[in-house]
Structures are given as C-alpha cells and as structure tokens.
Design an enzyme around this catalytic site. Structure first.
Site, mmCIF file in Angstrom:
data_model
loop_
_atom_site.group_PDB
_atom_site.id
_atom_site.type_symbol
_atom_site.label_atom_id
_atom_site.label_comp_id
_atom_site.label_asym_id
_atom_site.label_seq_id
_atom_site.Cartn_x
_atom_site.Cartn_y
_atom_site.Cartn_z
ATOM 1 N N SER A 182 1.274 -0.865 -0.152
ATOM 2 C CA SER A 182 0.047 0.263 -0.011
ATOM 3 C C SER A 182 0.815 1.099 -0.207
ATOM 4 O O SER A 182 1.837 1.406 -0.637
ATOM 5 C CB SER A 182 -0.993 -0.146 1.200
ATOM 6 N N TYR A 202 -4.813 7.707 -6.434
ATOM 7 C CA TYR A 202 -3.727 6.809 -6.036
ATOM 8 C C TYR A 202 -4.404 6.880 -4.640
ATOM 9 O O TYR A 202 -4.403 4.971 -4.258
ATOM 10 C CB TYR A 202 -3.042 7.778 -6.027
ATOM 11 N N LYS A 219 -5.591 3.268 -3.238
ATOM 12 C CA LYS A 219 -4.711 2.395 -1.864
ATOM 13 C C LYS A 219 -5.758 2.419 -0.612
ATOM 14 O O LYS A 219 -5.431 1.123 0.535
ATOM 15 C CB LYS A 219 -3.482 3.187 -1.679
#
Length: 290
Positions: free
Chosen positions: A139, A153, A157
C-alpha cells in the site's frame, strides 16, 4: 536481524524495479525461489544470470484481466501453491478530482486494487487448504492519509487496505497471514514517468494541486527511503512468527500516519456528544459479531 529464507517460494508482481526488484533480489540472495511478474523481462536479466533456475519470470499487464488469469496459471504451473504472494505492481496518477478522468480513475483502481484482489483470490484456496501462506499488500502512507492531487491513488490504496484488513481476519483461522506495507518516499522508480502520470492542469487548481504535482514529479533520486533496507525488513518479518497487520516504512510514514491517528481521535472526541445524540434515547448498546 537477517532471517534465512531457504527454499521459500515467492510470487512478486512489479518486480522489474523499486520494491519488487529489491525484494526479489533479497529473497534470491537468501536462497529462496521467485516468480517475478514484470512488463519488461530485460530488467531482470542480471538477476537471471546470477540465480538461474530459482528465478522464474512471467510478463503481464495486470490491468488486463486476461493477463491476470495467465499469471494465475503460471503460479500454479511453477509452484502449485506459493508460500508468499507480494502484490507490489502499481502506478499513480496525479491530479484533482476534476482533472482525473473517469477512465483514468478506473485504470488506477484496476491496477492498484482489482488486480491485487484477483491475484490474491487465486492463491487463497490453496493456502487455506494447506493451512499456511503469507500475502503482502504494498500500500502506501497514501493508503492511510490523503491530500490534494492524489485522490485517485489514495482511493485505490484505501480500497486495498480495507479489503485486506477484512481478508486478514477471514484467513487468520486457517493459518494464512496478511501484511499491509505503508511506505513513505523511497528511491524507487515511482516518481518517474514510468510509474507517475500527471493529468493536464486546470488553472483553477494551480495553487492547491500545483505544488503537489511539482513535488512528486521532482522527487526522483532524492527520496530518503532505501528499497534494499525495506526489502530486508519485509523478508525478515515474513520469515518471523509474528507478522504485523500493518507495516509503516520510513520516518515520514511513521510521523504522518501517527499524526493522522492523533488528529482523527481528537476529532472524534470533540464530536462524540453530538454523534451519540443521533441514537434513539435509551436504546441498548449495539451487539456485534466482531
């Protein structure tokens, strides 16, 4: 601490550079066996020359579901059930919510979340039936905190972290372990055009997203994190009896994630009375299975 890896069989995605390459190198140097998933086989030519038959390489674009299925077939043919799966492959797109297209957002989720979930699901049955195995999800500190320009993004994650936290609880009774790794800035290829895409800019966001865009695009080669040191830490923890659910990596990750927890707790405590007032008066406390 250096723990021997021996004949442990690892599957590592995104192994052509950065964490993936560093981890493949670490595992091979310890005597382990690696199936490396890459888009560019030439990047591992030196490792192949050194380690020969203990390095298996398969090419795939993990944004393509057909390629993901092909990786699953390669894993089964090479190892049957691997000891360790490392979902490391990933990219980032930088831009505000208005600047990132829906196609770009979907592509970000496809690689950083859905491909990880698909590969994980392919190895789960064998690990569960065998009663052992380790799944490592790469992650980011951006999987715990977010800021302007990295919403797409972080969405990928955050999704990976929530899914993997539930996964860890589901697999624990079967002896299968899960670790979520949350790095800060490391000297990988992440901050190059190979892994970092920048959206076209809207003038309206120049002041709020512009500095983030410039910082990320200009960080290559000056990041404080050492991928080789990180790889050794990950390999040591995988070989140990106690595996943490989450592993922050790098001083910045420790500081930023810690500050986020402190600020979040203060926020909840500040609103606690108001929040509690939303329940029916006199209702019994909730009873949960977990």
């Amino acid at each position: 601490m250096t723990t021997e890896t021996g004949n442990v069989q690892w599957v590592i995605t995104g192994a052509s550079q950065g964490f993936g390459c560093a981890l493949a190198t670490e595992v091979l140097d310890r005597g382990g066996e690696v199936l490396a998933v890459v888009r560019d086989t030439e990047a591992l030519a030196d490792l192949a020359a050194i380690h020969g038959a203990r390095l298996h390489v398969v090419t795939a674009d993990l944004r393509d579901q057909h390629d993901v299925a092909g990786v699953g077939e390669a894993i089964a043919a090479t190892f049957g059930v691997p000891d360790v799966l490392v979902n490391n492959a990933g990219r980032a797109i930088v831009g505000s919510a208005e600047e990132v297209t829906m196609a770009g957002l979907r592509e970000q989720l496809e690689l950083n979340f859905f491909a990880c979930a698909a590969l994980t699901r392919l190895v789960i049955p064998g690990m569960r039936q065998r009663g052992s195995g380790t799944i490592v999800q790469l992650s980011s500190q951006g999987g715990r905190i977010s800021f302007p320009g990295v919403g797409a993004y972080s969405a990928s994650k955050f999704a990976l972290e929530g899914w993997s936290e539930a996964l860890a609880a589901e697999l624990d009774p079967f002896g299968v372990r899960v670790m979520i790794v949350e790095p800060s800035r490391f000297r990988t290829g992440f901050n190059t055009a190979h892994s970092l895409a920048l959206t076209p800019e809207l003038e309206a966001y120049a002041d709020v997203v512009g500095p983030v865009r410039a910082d990320l695009a200009g960080a290559d080669g000056i990041q404080e994190g050492d991928p080789a040191r990180a790889a050794a830490i990950i390999a040591d923890l995988v070989a140990s009896e106690e595996l943490p659910l989450r592993l922050p990596l790098g001083a910045e990750a420790v500081e930023r994630i810690s500050r986020s927890h402190r600020d979040g707790l203060a926020h909840v405590e500040r609103l606690a009375g108001l929040a509690r007032s939303a329940d029916y008066p006199g209702s019994a406390p909730s009873r949960r299975a977990v």
